[in-house]
Every structure is written in C-alpha cells, then in structure tokens.
Design a protein around this motif. Structure first.
Motif, short mmCIF file in Angstrom:
data_model
loop_
_atom_site.label_atom_id
_atom_site.label_comp_id
_atom_site.label_asym_id
_atom_site.label_seq_id
_atom_site.Cartn_x
_atom_site.Cartn_y
_atom_site.Cartn_z
N ALA A 354 0.77 -1.28 0.03
CA ALA A 354 0.07 0.03 -0.01
C ALA A 354 0.85 0.98 -0.07
CB ALA A 354 -0.88 0.21 1.04
N PHE A 355 0.56 1.98 -0.76
CA PHE A 355 1.46 3.40 -1.09
C PHE A 355 0.58 4.59 -0.59
CE2 PHE A 355 2.41 0.19 -4.07
CZ PHE A 355 3.86 0.17 -4.10
N ILE A 356 1.10 5.46 0.40
CA ILE A 356 0.19 6.49 1.06
C ILE A 356 1.32 7.75 0.79
CG2 ILE A 356 -0.71 7.22 3.19
CD1 ILE A 356 -0.78 4.27 4.20
N GLN A 357 0.39 8.90 0.46
CA GLN A 357 0.95 9.95 0.31
C GLN A 357 0.38 10.92 1.11
OE1 GLN A 357 3.55 10.61 -2.10
NE2 GLN A 357 3.34 8.69 -2.89
N VAL A 358 0.92 11.99 1.71
CA VAL A 358 0.26 13.02 2.83
C VAL A 358 0.75 14.17 2.47
CG1 VAL A 358 -0.03 13.64 5.25
CG2 VAL A 358 0.13 11.03 4.80
N GLN A 359 -0.31 15.19 2.35
CA GLN A 359 0.19 16.58 2.38
C GLN A 359 -0.72 17.27 3.46
OE1 GLN A 359 0.27 18.69 -1.65
NE2 GLN A 359 -1.14 19.97 -0.88
N LEU A 360 0.32 17.89 4.18
CA LEU A 360 -0.08 18.74 5.47
C LEU A 360 -0.55 20.01 4.73
CD1 LEU A 360 -0.62 18.84 8.42
CD2 LEU A 360 1.72 19.64 8.63
N ASN A 361 -1.47 20.63 4.93
CA ASN A 361 -2.00 21.91 4.58
C ASN A 361 -2.46 23.21 5.57
OD1 ASN A 361 -1.92 21.29 1.65
ND2 ASN A 361 -3.76 20.31 1.92
N THR A 362 -2.60 22.36 6.74
CA THR A 362 -3.23 23.44 7.68
C THR A 362 -2.68 22.77 9.08
OG1 THR A 362 -4.82 24.53 9.10
CG2 THR A 362 -5.41 22.06 7.99
N LEU A 363 -2.59 23.74 9.99
CA LEU A 363 -2.21 23.27 11.60
C LEU A 363 -3.57 23.70 12.39
CD1 LEU A 363 1.50 24.65 11.92
CD2 LEU A 363 0.67 22.37 11.36
N ASN A 364 -4.47 24.26 11.90
CA ASN A 364 -5.80 24.67 12.59
C ASN A 364 -6.48 23.29 12.48
OD1 ASN A 364 -7.83 25.69 13.69
ND2 ASN A 364 -8.55 26.64 11.94
N MET A 365 -6.43 22.24 13.71
CA MET A 365 -6.61 21.02 13.73
C MET A 365 -7.81 21.06 14.72
SD MET A 365 -4.87 19.32 11.81
CE MET A 365 -5.01 17.61 12.33
N ASN A 366 -8.19 21.99 15.55
CA ASN A 366 -9.24 22.02 16.43
C ASN A 366 -10.94 21.93 15.85
OD1 ASN A 366 -7.46 22.48 18.56
ND2 ASN A 366 -7.70 24.48 18.57
N SER A 367 -10.94 22.60 14.91
CA SER A 367 -12.22 22.62 14.46
C SER A 367 -12.19 21.92 13.02
CB SER A 367 -12.76 24.08 14.17
OG SER A 367 -13.90 23.92 13.26
N ASN A 368 -13.27 21.35 12.65
CA ASN A 368 -13.53 20.45 11.40
C ASN A 368 -13.78 21.57 9.92
OD1 ASN A 368 -13.35 18.11 12.74
ND2 ASN A 368 -15.68 17.72 12.96
N ASP A 369 -13.95 22.70 10.44
CA ASP A 369 -14.16 23.60 9.39
C ASP A 369 -12.71 24.14 8.82
OD1 ASP A 369 -16.96 23.62 10.07
OD2 ASP A 369 -16.54 25.09 11.22
N GLY A 370 -13.08 24.81 7.56
CA GLY A 370 -11.58 25.11 7.07
C GLY A 370 -11.06 24.11 6.11
N ILE A 371 -10.02 24.54 5.58
CA ILE A 371 -9.34 23.44 4.56
C ILE A 371 -8.73 22.21 5.35
CG2 ILE A 371 -8.82 25.61 3.13
CD1 ILE A 371 -5.75 25.24 4.11
N LYS A 372 -8.83 21.37 4.55
CA LYS A 372 -8.27 19.85 5.20
C LYS A 372 -6.76 19.50 4.73
CE LYS A 372 -12.63 19.72 6.55
NZ LYS A 372 -13.13 20.72 5.82
#
Length: 440
Positions: A354-372
C-alpha cells in the motif's frame, strides 16, 4: 564405618507430617529409622579440589609448575552499564511525576489498531481522501516512464532471495521476509542513481523515533513511537496538489463514527509532555527531511486484512509532517500553510503493498471547518501469488489404508517457484516511483 563418613538418622512416623532429624539416641515404640550416609564437609571439599586438578589442562599445569604469569587467572572486569545515564533513574508514573496532568491525552503508537482503518485516521488527522484509490498524477506519470535493465528478472531474484535463501529454516516467517523485501527493493531503487543523482542524497534510519501532537476539538492527540525504516533526504518533497485544489477541500465533510468516539482505539495517559514534537533528527543533521517511511508486518496483524497497517502508515506519515511544521512555525501555531509539507509511506507484508501520500495543508486542527489536509492511499497491490504446496502422506495400519484426519500428516515444503506465479511488475514500478520522487 569409615571415619570420613557421617551417619544421620531420620525419624519417620505415620503420626507426623514429614520427617525430622533426631539429635538424641531416643527410640520410641512404633517408629522406624532411616539411615542416610554421606561424606563429611572436609571430605567433600577434598573431592572438589581433586576434581578441579583433574580437569586442568596440561598447559595450565605447566604455567602453575613453573610459576609463570598464567593467562587463565584473568581478573574480572568491572561491569559498566550499557545504557544512557538519563535512563538509569526510572521515574514514577503517578501524581509525583512533574509531567502529570489531570486531563488525559490520547496516544497512538505502533501497538494501536484502528478498527475503522483509514477512515478513522482521516478524522484524527483532519484529512480528505484524494485520488479515488490511486496515487497522485505526478507519481503515476513517473511510474509509467521509469525503466530499469532486466527489471522483471531483478525483482524475481529479490523475491526468491527473501522467501527461499534468507535462512535455513523450513518456513520463513512473515515478519522476517517482509522486512527483508523492503530492504532489498530499496537496494534495487538505488541502482537508478546513475540516471537520478539526487538518490545519492538520501539516508536510512531504522527504528527511528518520531513524535507529533495536536488538538482535535477538546482532545489532545499524540502520535509517538518507533514505527519502521525511514528514508530521509537533504531537501523536502514538492507539493502534490495546487492551491486551488487545497481551497476546494474546505467544503469536504469528515467521516462520522457516531455513537463511537474516533479516539476509542487510542491509549490514554496522564503523564505526558505538552506539545511533544520531535522530528527524529537533531539540529544540524545533513538529512533532516522525511522522505518515505517503510512499515512492514512485524506483528502479523494483516494476515487477512491490511486496514490496521494502512492506518498506522497514515498516522506516522502525518506525524512526520506535523512535527516538522510545529518545529518550524511554533507549537501553538494554528495557521494554514502557504507551502505544504509532503511525506510518504509504504506499507507491505512482503506480498501486499500500500502506497500512502500525505500533504499537510493546515495546523488548525481544533475545528472540522476550513481547509483539510490531503491523503492519497493506493492499496490492494499484490506483488505475486503467495501459497505453499501441501503434500499428503497416508500411513498404512494393519494392512488397511486409513484416510481419517488422524492418519494424514501434512508435510510443508518450500516451493522452488515461489514468487514466480502471477508476478505484477507494476507494483514494483509504484515502489520505484515513490522512492525516485523528489530526485527526478
């Protein structure tokens, strides 16, 4: 009776539980004597010394006769502790510990299993699953144009070596050949350094430690532990998605597990460090950027399913990106990143990949809103058909042939053609593309 012998009389009585030694000559009616003979202590000492002399070699006797410095009487060296001094004094995991908190933290390590698999990891990392089960387009294009001389033959020899000749055991266990397969495939990928000189700017760290922490709502989550083999690089990986695609993730809805809590499978601890973020490398390291994390089946979790290992690969790849972002922007930063951080993970059992790629876009992890954040998972890649032939031997008893299970013995043997059946070289192409990514 010889003078070197000693006689002891034991009193045995049916009315007493056990036996006891009599010190006087008193004999009571209805009791029996048991005579036990043995050597005196000084005689036993003489016997031991005589035995030591008889066991001495001729060379040792010559050294002692000529009064020469004997190499046999070597003084015992003082034992020195072979662990770091910081771990000599163990700390108490109670309220007396300076890192004790009333509020618990949720910890994910290599021993945790997420029963909901990748979907549960997506909620914990506030990520959106991209690619519809495929790698990013740039990695797919790279895999389609990568060529190696005698690629299929090299892959076959690598598989046979790990499954047939790695040990003399009758059957090679999964945790051994899955690890050996990753190491040998990395060696094959390094042969491409003539075409891609950037592959020479890589380093391998086996059993490295990483720690990343963030908040999801009211819960604090920490990913920490030693997950597998990390290949690090002198330069970070390029982004996989454009800013427009990142902005579109704001409308995405994260998976829901009601009535279960997404943190149900994580460990809870009261003793922990706040904002514990460690990338695994100290300042000044020549290869500070995480490139690809290789996780193999070390605990036989995925004999029938790989969902636990896929979730583990996603969580630790995300922790690699999160720890570097927190060290760069600050532990309390809750911002959207202008330049995303990309990490990779390859999960395998030696047969399934299995091949997994991760792109971290935001550090605002508290809320489910906003960019992911973004995650690509290409699973279900079977390298070859994995099975062992079984030979049945039927034993005869009293001239009759019995076919009951009790009379049938299964004899397992190694298959000389193991790894040659239904070989899919495209799986190795994806492996090679993930490794060459960043050097092309």
């Amino acid at each position: 009776m010889p003078s070197s012998m000693t006689t002891r009389l034991f009193l045995k009585s049916s009315s007493l539980a056990g036996s006891r030694l009599l010190t006087g000559p008193l004999i009571l009616p209805g009791q029996k004597w048991i005579l036990v003979r043995g050597y005196r202590p000084e005689k036993k000492r003489q016997i031991r010394e005589r035995g030591k002399e008889q066991r001495k070699t001729t060379a040792r006797k010559i050294y002692e006769t000529l009064d020469l410095p004997s190499p046999y009487n070597i003084p015992t060296k003082e034992k020195i502790a072979d662990f770091h001094p910081r771990y000599m004094n163990r700390v108490h995991m109670n309220e007396d510990n300076p890192h004790y908190h009333e509020e618990k933290t949720y910890i994910f390590n290599h021993r945790c299993r997420l029963e909901e698999g990748v979907n549960q990891a997506l909620w914990l990392t506030k990520s959106k699953l991209m690619g519809e089960g495929q790698l990013p387009e740039r990695i797919q294009e790279l895999a389609s144009r990568l060529e190696m001389p005698d690629m299929e033959e090299r892959v076959l020899r690598s598989i046979r070596k790990c499954r047939q000749y790695d040990t003399q055991s009758k059957l090679i266990p999964v945790d051994r050949y899955s690890y050996a397969q990753n190491i040998d495939f990395i060696r094959l990928c390094q042969l491409m350094s003539g075409q891609y000189p950037g592959l020479l700017q890589r380093a391998q760290s086996d059993g490295y430690y990483v720690a990343g922490s963030w908040h999801r709502g009211d819960e604090q989550i920490q990913v920490r532990g030693r997950s597998g083999l990390l290949v690090s690089s002198t330069s970070p990986l390029e982004r996989l998605a454009s800013p427009e695609e990142v902005a579109e993730t704001a409308s995405h809805t994260l998976p829901d597990f009601y009535p279960l809590a997404p943190t149900i499978d994580l460990l809870t601890r009261n003793v922990y460090k706040d904002n514990h973020n460690f990338s695994g490398f100290y300042e000044g390291s020549p290869f500070p950027h995480a490139h690809t994390l290789f996780i193999h089946d070390a605990r036989n979790w995925c004999r029938n399913t790989m969902q636990y290992l896929n979730a583990q690969g996603l969580m630790f790849a995300f922790a690699n990106a999160m720890s570097r972002a927190k060290l760069q922007y600050g532990a309390d930063a809750a911002i959207d990143l202008d330049e995303p951080i990309v990490t990779q993970s390859i999960v395998s059992t030696g047969v399934k990949f299995a091949f997994i790629q991760v792109q971290l876009n935001t550090l605002n992890m508290n809320s489910n809103d906003g960019i992911k954040n973004m995650v690509w998972v290409d699973e279900g890649n079977v390298m070859y058909s994995d099975h062992y032939p079984v030979v049945f031997r039927i034993f005869k008893t009293h001239g009759n042939r019995h076919t009951k299970p009790g009379y049938i013995k299964k004899m397992h043997r190694r298959d000389p053609d193991l790894g040659c059946r239904e070989l899919d070289v495209n799986v190795f192409r994806k492996f090679l593309a993930c490794y060459v990514n960043g050097a092309a």
